[in-house]
Write a protein that holds these residues in place. Structure first.
Motif, short mmCIF file in Angstrom:
data_model
loop_
_atom_site.label_atom_id
_atom_site.label_comp_id
_atom_site.label_asym_id
_atom_site.label_seq_id
_atom_site.Cartn_x
_atom_site.Cartn_y
_atom_site.Cartn_z
N GLY A 1 37.84 34.58 39.43
CA GLY A 1 38.17 35.98 39.70
C GLY A 1 39.58 36.19 40.23
N TYR A 2 40.29 35.08 40.50
CA TYR A 2 41.69 35.19 40.95
C TYR A 2 42.63 34.99 39.77
CZ TYR A 2 40.21 35.13 45.81
OH TYR A 2 39.65 35.46 47.02
N HIS A 3 43.93 35.15 40.03
CA HIS A 3 44.95 34.93 39.01
C HIS A 3 45.92 33.88 39.54
CE1 HIS A 3 43.41 38.98 38.34
NE2 HIS A 3 43.83 38.89 37.09
N LEU B 1 49.51 32.64 40.15
CA LEU B 1 50.70 33.45 40.38
C LEU B 1 51.96 32.59 40.49
CD1 LEU B 1 49.45 35.61 43.42
CD2 LEU B 1 49.24 36.18 40.98
N GLY C 1 42.57 34.25 52.98
CA GLY C 1 43.15 35.17 52.00
C GLY C 1 44.41 34.57 51.41
N SER C 2 44.73 35.02 50.20
CA SER C 2 45.84 34.40 49.45
C SER C 2 47.19 34.56 50.15
CB SER C 2 45.92 35.04 48.07
OG SER C 2 44.67 35.01 47.44
N ARG D 1 46.76 30.73 43.94
CA ARG D 1 46.46 32.13 44.26
C ARG D 1 47.61 32.79 45.00
NH1 ARG D 1 42.98 32.66 48.34
NH2 ARG D 1 42.70 30.47 48.78
N THR E 1 43.78 45.82 46.92
CA THR E 1 44.41 44.75 46.13
C THR E 1 43.55 44.41 44.91
OG1 THR E 1 45.32 43.88 48.17
CG2 THR E 1 45.37 42.42 46.28
N ALA E 2 42.23 44.27 45.14
CA ALA E 2 41.33 43.89 44.05
C ALA E 2 41.35 44.95 42.95
CB ALA E 2 39.92 43.71 44.59
N TYR F 1 44.62 44.55 40.87
CA TYR F 1 44.51 43.40 39.95
C TYR F 1 43.59 43.75 38.78
CZ TYR F 1 47.10 39.78 42.48
OH TYR F 1 48.08 39.02 43.06
O1 C5P Z 1 42.92 36.50 48.55
P1 C5P Z 1 42.67 37.93 48.89
O2 C5P Z 1 41.35 38.14 49.56
O3 C5P Z 1 43.79 38.57 49.65
O4 C5P Z 1 42.61 38.70 47.51
C1 C5P Z 1 42.12 40.00 47.39
C2 C5P Z 1 41.78 40.27 45.94
O5 C5P Z 1 42.97 40.29 45.15
C3 C5P Z 1 40.91 39.21 45.29
O6 C5P Z 1 39.55 39.48 45.49
C4 C5P Z 1 41.29 39.33 43.82
O7 C5P Z 1 40.62 40.42 43.23
C5 C5P Z 1 42.75 39.70 43.87
N1 C5P Z 1 43.64 38.53 43.71
C6 C5P Z 1 43.78 37.96 42.46
N2 C5P Z 1 44.59 36.88 42.28
C7 C5P Z 1 45.30 36.38 43.32
C8 C5P Z 1 45.20 36.95 44.61
C9 C5P Z 1 44.35 38.04 44.77
O8 C5P Z 1 43.15 38.41 41.50
N3 C5P Z 1 46.10 35.34 43.12
#
Ligand code: C5P
Length: 300
Positions: A25-27, A29, A136-137, A153, A179-180, A183
């Motif tokens: 579910g992440y990307h 980066l 968190g990222s 991430r 944020t979600a 994305y």
């Molecule tokens: O890591 P964090 O909890 O801050 O991320 C919040 C949301 O942002 C994640 O649930 C995801 O939907 C999105 N995200 C993502 N790819 C990343 C970082 C965050 O898709 N590299």
């Protein structure tokens, strides 16, 4: 020690390149973070249990229940240390909430450093970075500060030397963006365009601009793959970005997932003038001038 205070900066992303959606579910980066001089303060006071109170601008928008990232940080730290600890966390907010400037991550990083000190744990920075990455990222960068490239991430960081101070203006928006959600909107736009999503690459010219302190070149090479998604969700940001460019900003960009807009200025005087022009013309209702890079979470 009965209380400890930590100051933690906001960030802007000078490059945010978003790779394809991963299975988790992440990307992946390439995320060039830059810490700027807008600070939250996190005080940790001796207590029986872990609680949080939030003061200052936008404090009413911050949850104080178990979803609060500073509480989760303190709990994760106690768990890592293998004991039950308590702390009253008192946060003085200046970083916009859900503004794309890592305000929640800053408070988590502040809680980690403050509780590590308050509880006398003496955990090394590397341990705090590991706990931060699970929270968190963007939390590891809030600990580190300066300017750094985040991969994975965004949590795997390499520090970048910069050749000077950059001057910024931030236009704050009413209400935050999740944020979600941003994305997800980015994924939706890419799917609709049936576009191939390339693997993210570091922009060499941007690296050089950071290294030499060339604000003109940095301004010309700012990039954010989340910007189109943020503008789709908040179309009113586009004229704000345009107004900044018209008033001589070297670059204008949505900060991270937005909705804060970031403008690179020539110097501190230009930043002050630009901030004033944006509010005087009604292009922004609130602006903040700041500089970077600055240190990450620091005991005060
Ligand atoms: O890591 P964090 O909890 O801050 O991320 C919040 C949301 O942002 C994640 O649930 C995801 O939907 C999105 N995200 C993502 N790819 C990343 C970082 C965050 O898709 N590299």
């Amino acid at each position: 020690m009965s209380s400890v205070t930590v100051r933690v900066p906001a960030k802007v992303n000078v490059q945010l390149s978003v790779g394809p959606l991963r299975e988790d579910g992440y990307h992946d980066l390439v995320n060039v973070f830059h810490a700027v001089s807008i600070f939250d303060e996190v005080m940790a006071k001796e207590s029986e249990s872990i609680t949080v109170a939030v003061h200052g601008k936008w404090s009413d928008q911050v949850p104080v229940d178990d979803s609060n990232l500073a509480i989760r940080a303190a709990r994760a730290l106690a768990k890592h240390a293998g004991r039950t600890y308590g702390a009253d966390l008192i946060i003085q907010k200046a970083i916009p909430v859900a503004g794309g400037m890592a305000g929640g991550s800053a408070d988590a990083a502040g809680a980690l450093v403050a509780c590590n000190e308050l509880w006398g744990l003496g955990l090394p920075f590397e341990d705090l970075m590991e706990i931060a990455g699970d929270l968190g990222s963007d939390v590891p960068f809030s600990l580190l500060g300066g300017t750094a490239v985040g991969t994975g991430r965004g949590e795997q960081l390499s520090e970048l030397p910069t050749g000077g101070t950059f001057h910024w203006v931030f236009a704050l928006a009413n209400g935050g963006l999740s944020t979600a959600t941003v994305y997800a909107e980015c994924d939706r736009l890419r799917e609709a365009a049936a576009a191939d999503v390339p693997w993210p690459q570091l922009d060499d010219t941007l690296m050089e601009a950071l290294g030499t302190g060339d604000a003109y070149s940095l301004g010309a090479h700012l990039s954010n793959d989340l910007q189109a998604a943020a503008l789709n969700l908040r179309p009113e940001l586009a004229p704000t970005l345009d107004a900044g460019r018209q008033h001589g900003a070297l670059g204008a960009i949505v900060s991270g997932s937005g909705p804060t807009c970031a403008f690179l200025a020539i110097d501190a005087t230009h930043a002050r003038d630009l901030a004033q022009s944006l509010t005087a013309t009604g292009a922004a209702h609130t602006t903040v001038a700041a500089h970077g890079p600055v240190h990450g979470a620091t005991l005060v």
